[in-house]
Write an enzyme that holds these catalytic residues in place. Sequence first.
Site, PDB file in Angstrom:
ATOM      1  CB  SER A  97      -2.000  -2.878   1.281  1.00  0.00           C
ATOM      2  OG  SER A  97      -1.126  -1.829   0.960  1.00  0.00           O
ATOM      3  CG  ASP A 193       4.724  -3.723   5.493  1.00  0.00           C
ATOM      4  OD1 ASP A 193       5.233  -3.399   4.399  1.00  0.00           O
ATOM      5  OD2 ASP A 193       3.493  -3.779   5.675  1.00  0.00           O
ATOM      6  CG  HIS A 223       2.860  -4.595   2.195  1.00  0.00           C
ATOM      7  ND1 HIS A 223       2.327  -3.764   3.172  1.00  0.00           N
ATOM      8  CD2 HIS A 223       2.125  -4.366   1.067  1.00  0.00           C
ATOM      9  CE1 HIS A 223       1.343  -3.052   2.645  1.00  0.00           C
ATOM     10  NE2 HIS A 223       1.200  -3.398   1.386  1.00  0.00           N
TER      11      HIS A 223
END
Length: 252
Positions: A97, A193, A223
């Site tokens: 991320s 996600d 995610h």
Amino acid sequence: MNSSSLVLFGAEAFLIERGPIGILLSHGFNATPQSVRTVGEQFAAQGFTVYAPRLDGHGTSIRDFEASTAEDWKQSLRQGFDVLTNHCSSIFIAGQSMGATLALALVAEGLPADGLITINAALAIPAYEALSFEDCPRYLKESTPDIKREAFEIIYDQVPVVCASELLTLIDQTRPLLPAIEIPTLILYSAEDHVVPPESSDYLYQVIGSTDKRSYCLLDSYHVATLDYDQETIVREATHFVHQYSRLTHTG
């Protein structure tokens, strides 16, 4: 950089020394090295030396988080790279991320990594982009971690609005740099996600300057893929990629 508080139990940085190929492994926004530890241990089992730094302001107190900036987070990763240079002669950067966003920014700025591995790279955060920061409270309620399986992640239960703004600024500053990145890149992304749209990784694949690039879809994770069902897939694909492009085992 801020370190006024004790580190939460389990949120510590970790170094696992193995072979001469290193993987700098970055957690994401409002997370800690705990979220990448299992994947890091699996990388180490493949013979890689792994270092997962704790990004500044993360894993201590929300006041530390509030006082930290995107530049502080980048500096944490730079220092992590320096740690690995003492142990390894070939280094790859992998990030989950925001960790991927930081890695992209640093490589674009000249950090001499041999390759990049992005996992659900945060190049758009619709929930934050929809906010009017002038009207926001000081802290935003953090949602439940976006993980398909039953898993625990160390996070703060609130996010300082200034940190959310810093993240969006980091994204805005990083996106124009992507064409300048020419090192081999593996782009891993989840088909489903609920934080970062999968289209962000499509965009990354399209605009990144590297000619040695590959995109791989994770079919059984949300995610926070490093804590989800696709951990072994991440390690398998990344291990193949590292062996292909490391200067010590180059087969590409």
